[in-house]
Scaffold this active site. Structure first.
Site, PDB file in Angstrom:
ATOM      1  N   HIS A 114      16.000  81.165  63.562  1.00  0.00           N
ATOM      2  CA  HIS A 114      15.870  80.003  64.444  1.00  0.00           C
ATOM      3  C   HIS A 114      16.752  78.850  63.983  1.00  0.00           C
ATOM      4  O   HIS A 114      17.397  78.898  62.928  1.00  0.00           O
ATOM      5  CB  HIS A 114      14.408  79.557  64.520  1.00  0.00           C
ATOM      6  N   SER A 155      21.855  77.703  66.688  1.00  0.00           N
ATOM      7  CA  SER A 155      22.162  76.398  66.101  1.00  0.00           C
ATOM      8  C   SER A 155      22.329  76.490  64.580  1.00  0.00           C
ATOM      9  O   SER A 155      23.208  77.193  64.096  1.00  0.00           O
ATOM     10  CB  SER A 155      21.055  75.414  66.490  1.00  0.00           C
ATOM     11  N   ASP A 169      24.996  71.234  76.952  1.00  0.00           N
ATOM     12  CA  ASP A 169      24.478  70.962  75.606  1.00  0.00           C
ATOM     13  C   ASP A 169      25.043  69.633  75.121  1.00  0.00           C
ATOM     14  O   ASP A 169      26.245  69.508  74.887  1.00  0.00           O
ATOM     15  CB  ASP A 169      24.878  72.096  74.655  1.00  0.00           C
ATOM     16  N   HIS A 210      20.792  72.736  74.934  1.00  0.00           N
ATOM     17  CA  HIS A 210      20.619  73.322  73.605  1.00  0.00           C
ATOM     18  C   HIS A 210      19.377  74.206  73.511  1.00  0.00           C
ATOM     19  O   HIS A 210      19.350  75.159  72.727  1.00  0.00           O
ATOM     20  CB  HIS A 210      20.531  72.194  72.564  1.00  0.00           C
TER      21      HIS A 210
END
EC number: 3.1.1.-
Length: 469
Positions: free
Chosen positions: A189, A263, A410, A438
């Site tokens: 994540h 990310s 984003d 995002h």
């Protein structure tokens, strides 16, 4: 366009000057509160390094030490209780975040410089005031400080790791009922998130065929979700990688695996691909924070200013700037929100009449300020000059398909970052999803994205489609 940008910058100068003052005042507030609740003055990164008082950890159990290293025009000074650190993994953005307030105080310091210098020279001549300085270039972390700070959440969920003697990351595993998965997929994540970002969106939407052939492993990174949150950790890249290797790759005996990262997780995924080039079957990156650093520019500072430009608009940029530049304001936000995340979840369910799922709140708020602050600076900003080398290594030495997804709207990480990845790794497939940001690059289109991932995994079984250039 030019007027609005100028207005944004002008307002930003005023707003962030006020925040400079607020953060300065909060520094003294938290030092007082830390002493009151923990009987100890806690160091922070706004303290001038020259005023630090290094002491030797010696052989005392639980003894503290100050680690100092000269880097350019300033010193890196860290107070810690860990037995293992990496100074080369510590971002200079922790210590060097210039503001209007600091520039003004430098004028005062210059005025006092000669007087202080004379005093220091007289102290050096006196044996009784000699300081013991412990300089460390590379060591290893061996213990975790297990007591949460007073300003952190003490709920059962956030402190569940304290009751376990196994200091491994929490891994959410979904595998075939017969435990005979043919392939493995590791999900990493992003910043201020957790494994629920994957388990609540993608896991339920994979096809029956995928569920019967793949073992899915979604990990909570160090400091997030149900994973350990040591308050003395510096959350460096090496610490994160070692924990992933120990808790996922070694624990589940993974010889080969697919990587899916979002990310911040993209940086860790690239680092894993560099360390385990023969094990990666496919590499899927979502909104990778890659900024091509110009020659002669310090990578850490460049990335921080790109991600946190000190502007009040758009709101995402303002939030990123506050979180990046202000240690004590961000700690206050953590104290108010993270420490009360159960209340916020309850209010969300109450106001939406249980029509809104709260897993994003869990991911966004179930961390400590120490974890988020150090991860932000030591991983995202500190890797400014490393990601380019990682991409070069993936291009030349990692034989796998590379897919990159990015939301067209984003506002946190611009889509140009993904195009930059394409320039470094020409074989990478770029997918820009219109009208997605995002988060909604996954949330809200999980079924579609699950199908796209399955296609990538199936395609990765044909080596000639992704041979190294």
């Amino acid at each position: 366009m030019g007027f609005s940008r100028s207005l944004n910058r002008t307002v930003g100068v005023f707003v962030f000057f006020i925040l400079d003052i607020v953060d300065f005042l909060l520094c003294f507030t938290y030092k007082t509160l830390d002493f009151f609740f923990e009987s100890e003055w806690k160091p922070c990164y706004c303290c001038p390094p020259p005023e630090a008082k290094p002491i030797s950890a010696g052989g005392n159990r639980g003894g503290k030490m100050i680690v100092s290293e000269r880097s350019g025009d300033y010193s890196k000074v860290v107070s810690l209780t860990r037995t293992k650190i990496y100074l080369d993994e510590i971002s200079d953005t922790l210590y060097s975040r210039p503001s209007l307030l600091t520039k003004l105080t430098k004028l005062v310091k210059c005025f006092k410089k000669d007087v202080v210098k004379c005093c220091d020279e007289s102290k050096k001549r006196s044996p009784s005031t000699k300081k013991t300085l412990l300089t460390v270039n590379s060591t290893v972390v061996e213990k975790l400080q297990r007591t949460p700070r007073w300003s952190d959440c003490h709920c059962t969920f956030c402190t569940s790791w304290l009751s376990s003697s196994n200091q491994s990351l929490f891994v959410n595993v979904q595998q075939p009922t017969d435990n005979k998965a043919q392939e493995n997929v590791v999900f990493i994540h992003g910043f201020l998130s957790s494994s629920t970002f994957w388990t609540e969106t993608l896991f339920p939407n994979f096809s029956d065929s995928a569920k019967s052939n793949y073992r899915f492993l979604a990990v909570d990174l160090l400091g997030y979700g149900k994973s350990p949150k040591p308050n003395d950790s510096l959350y460096t890249l090496k610490e994160h990688l070692e924990m992933i290797e120990r808790s996922v790759i070694s624990q589940f005996r993974l010889k080969t695996f697919h990587l899916v990262a979002h990310s911040l997780g993209c940086i860790l995924a690239l680092a894993l691909a560099v360390k385990h080039p023969g094990a990666i079957k496919s590499l899927t990156l979502l909104a990778p924070p890659y900024y091509s650093v110009p020659k002669g520019v310090q990578g850490t500072q460049y990335v921080m200013r790109r991600l946190a430009p000190k502007e009040v608009w758009p709101p995402m940029a303002f939030g990123a700037s506050v979180a990046s530049w202000y240690e004590h304001i961000s700690r206050t936000v953590s104290l108010v929100l993270c420490k009360n995340h159960h209340l916020l979840e309850f209010l969300t369910r109450l106001l939406t009449r249980n029509r809104m799922r709260t897993y994003l709140i869990e991911g966004f708020l179930c961390h400590t300020h120490n974890a988020s602050w150090h991860t932000l600076h030591n991983i995202i900003f500190g890797s400014g000059s490393k990601v380019e080398a990682y991409l070069d290594h993936v291009r030349d030495n990692v034989d796998c398909e590379v897919a990159v997804f990015h939301g067209g709207r984003d506002e946190l990480i611009p889509v140009e970052c993904s195009y930059g990845v394409k320039r470094k790794v020409p074989r990478a497939r770029i997918h820009v999803v219109p009208d997605k940001d995002h988060i909604t690059i996954v949330v809200g289109r999980q079924k579609e994205f699950a199908r796209e991932l399955e296609l990538i995994w199936r395609r990765s079984t044909t080596p000639q489609l992704h041979s190294i250039n």
